[in-house]
Design an enzyme around this catalytic site. Structure first.
Site, PDB file in Angstrom:
ATOM      1  N   THR D  14      41.830 -54.202 -64.897  1.00 38.22           N
ATOM      2  CA  THR D  14      42.170 -53.390 -66.072  1.00 38.22           C
ATOM      3  C   THR D  14      43.109 -54.158 -67.008  1.00 38.22           C
ATOM      4  OG1 THR D  14      44.074 -52.419 -64.933  1.00 38.22           O
ATOM      5  CG2 THR D  14      41.967 -51.254 -64.745  1.00 38.22           C
ATOM      6  N   ASP D  15      43.254 -53.621 -68.227  1.00 40.35           N
ATOM      7  CA  ASP D  15      44.173 -54.216 -69.198  1.00 40.35           C
ATOM      8  C   ASP D  15      45.104 -53.134 -69.729  1.00 40.35           C
ATOM      9  OD1 ASP D  15      42.768 -52.784 -71.219  1.00 40.35           O
ATOM     10  OD2 ASP D  15      41.335 -54.421 -71.413  1.00 40.35           O
ATOM     11  N   ALA D  16      45.973 -53.519 -70.674  1.00 36.93           N
ATOM     12  CA  ALA D  16      47.001 -52.597 -71.157  1.00 36.93           C
ATOM     13  C   ALA D  16      46.425 -51.410 -71.928  1.00 36.93           C
ATOM     14  CB  ALA D  16      48.018 -53.344 -72.019  1.00 36.93           C
TER      15      ALA D  16
END
Lengths: 138, 138, 138, 138
Positions: D14-16
């Site tokens: 996942t990312d921000a």
């Protein structure tokens, strides 16, 4: 008008075949996009974690002509193109610094502006329109 | 004497908690190591895929004091230390460019020189000894 | 009592030296932590993006004894240990499925419970205490 | 006939923005390809680091319909298609286990068989032809 981003290939980018792992080239292109936003004065932390607006990628495409190796210096050319009020596309060409004439990879990403929760479309911000316009000047 | 490496935090480095994924900080440190080798004239492609000699990491350690966010400009200080003829250790301090006085992360990696096939130890090359020595001058 | 997680080494996990990139082993260990939370009934999406509580890693440590290759089947043993009301540590041992007696890597991560915004400490939730306790039964 | 691969979304994926980083979905698809080769009896370590034959990806394409979150259980359907003696293409559909009817992402990768050093084309091995044929039986 294009934006250019320089990127050294790191050891982590490579795989056991000795070259850059294919999907990482799309990440290099996304770094060029981020660098272009920063140069335009956009705060990446705010941009990518906003609760009000998100601009996710809905399509990505990448062609490979030559392998890239650890230590290679890449130059990535970025050219965005607007598609109406809530979409844009970015074209990327990846060059090896030593052999600049020929691209080693080409990619494009298509981005759509949405509300992060409802996932329904919304218009791009004025800031993003100005970012897109900044590439149209000759 | 130390080597300094500057690194912007990319979107891909972050996770759903909104900050840099912990293990990626060790990858940033390894990038600093690679940049230091390049500056010393070492060809990374040859260095990391040699059939004659490998210098794998046998231990890594990392402390986190502050979260790092997308767009943050990091400065990584690298200080190697020799341990006999076939080992060395590297100490890293990660600073935020805006608040340089305090480190946000600290790490170290221990490297051992081996034959890639037999995995038995061998002495470091003269080139790597010179790289290590270059940090000892005041 | 330990939790065991099985993980195949993917092509992307490897680097140009032909083996798993060192920092990725800590990511494998974190996957084991996630799998253990899921088995305990914890929703990972909620757990890792909560605005009320975060449990970041403040220290990580990893030892490597043998290289890991693409296709290797790893078994990761996870053993958490409580440290007061707001901290815990997790010990990991990574085994190759074919040669189960000897570990190929060992790691540990130290986690502290905080408020994500103020970054000040707070007590672990009852759910996380129960997760920790579940490992103490013989 | 298709091959199905199940994959939990990890925190690192996942990312921000709180969802899977776009390029990682292509890596999930590549994992499905690897799992399919393993099931067919192919040794991945040998396959991906051969000095005699390589089958790099020359084009990749991915469409995203819905975001994917940490903890999501994905089912990836893989359908290869042969193109002459030295090429093949793989089509992937990514489904959420909970809502199986609709795909959340679709991708395809095009692979060309070459000599790793000269980068000139060569015919696929009998083993890879059998792998491709195994998908054509009804």
């Amino acid at each position: 008008m294009s934006f250019y981003y320089t990127r050294i290939v790191h050891f982590q980018d490579t795989d056991a075949a000795g070259v850059v792992y294919f999907a990482n080239v799309l990440a290099f292109c996304h770094e060029a996009y981020e660098a272009s936003l920063v140069k335009f004065g956009i705060n990446l932390k705010v941009f990518f974690s906003s609760q009000e607006v998100a601009i996710p990628i809905i399509h990505a495409d990448v062609y490979f002509r030559c392998p890239m190796f650890c230590g290679d210096e890449l130059i990535i050319e970025l050219m965005p193109k607007s598609w109406g009020d809530d979409e844009f596309e970015i074209f990327y060409q990846v060059f090896l610094n030593e052999v600049e004439e020929k691209w080693v990879a080409r990619a494009n990403t298509k981005h759509v502006c949405i509300h992060p929760r409802s996932r329904s479309r919304q218009n791009l911000s004025d800031e993003m329109r100005r970012w897109l316009l900044s590439f149209e000047s000759s």
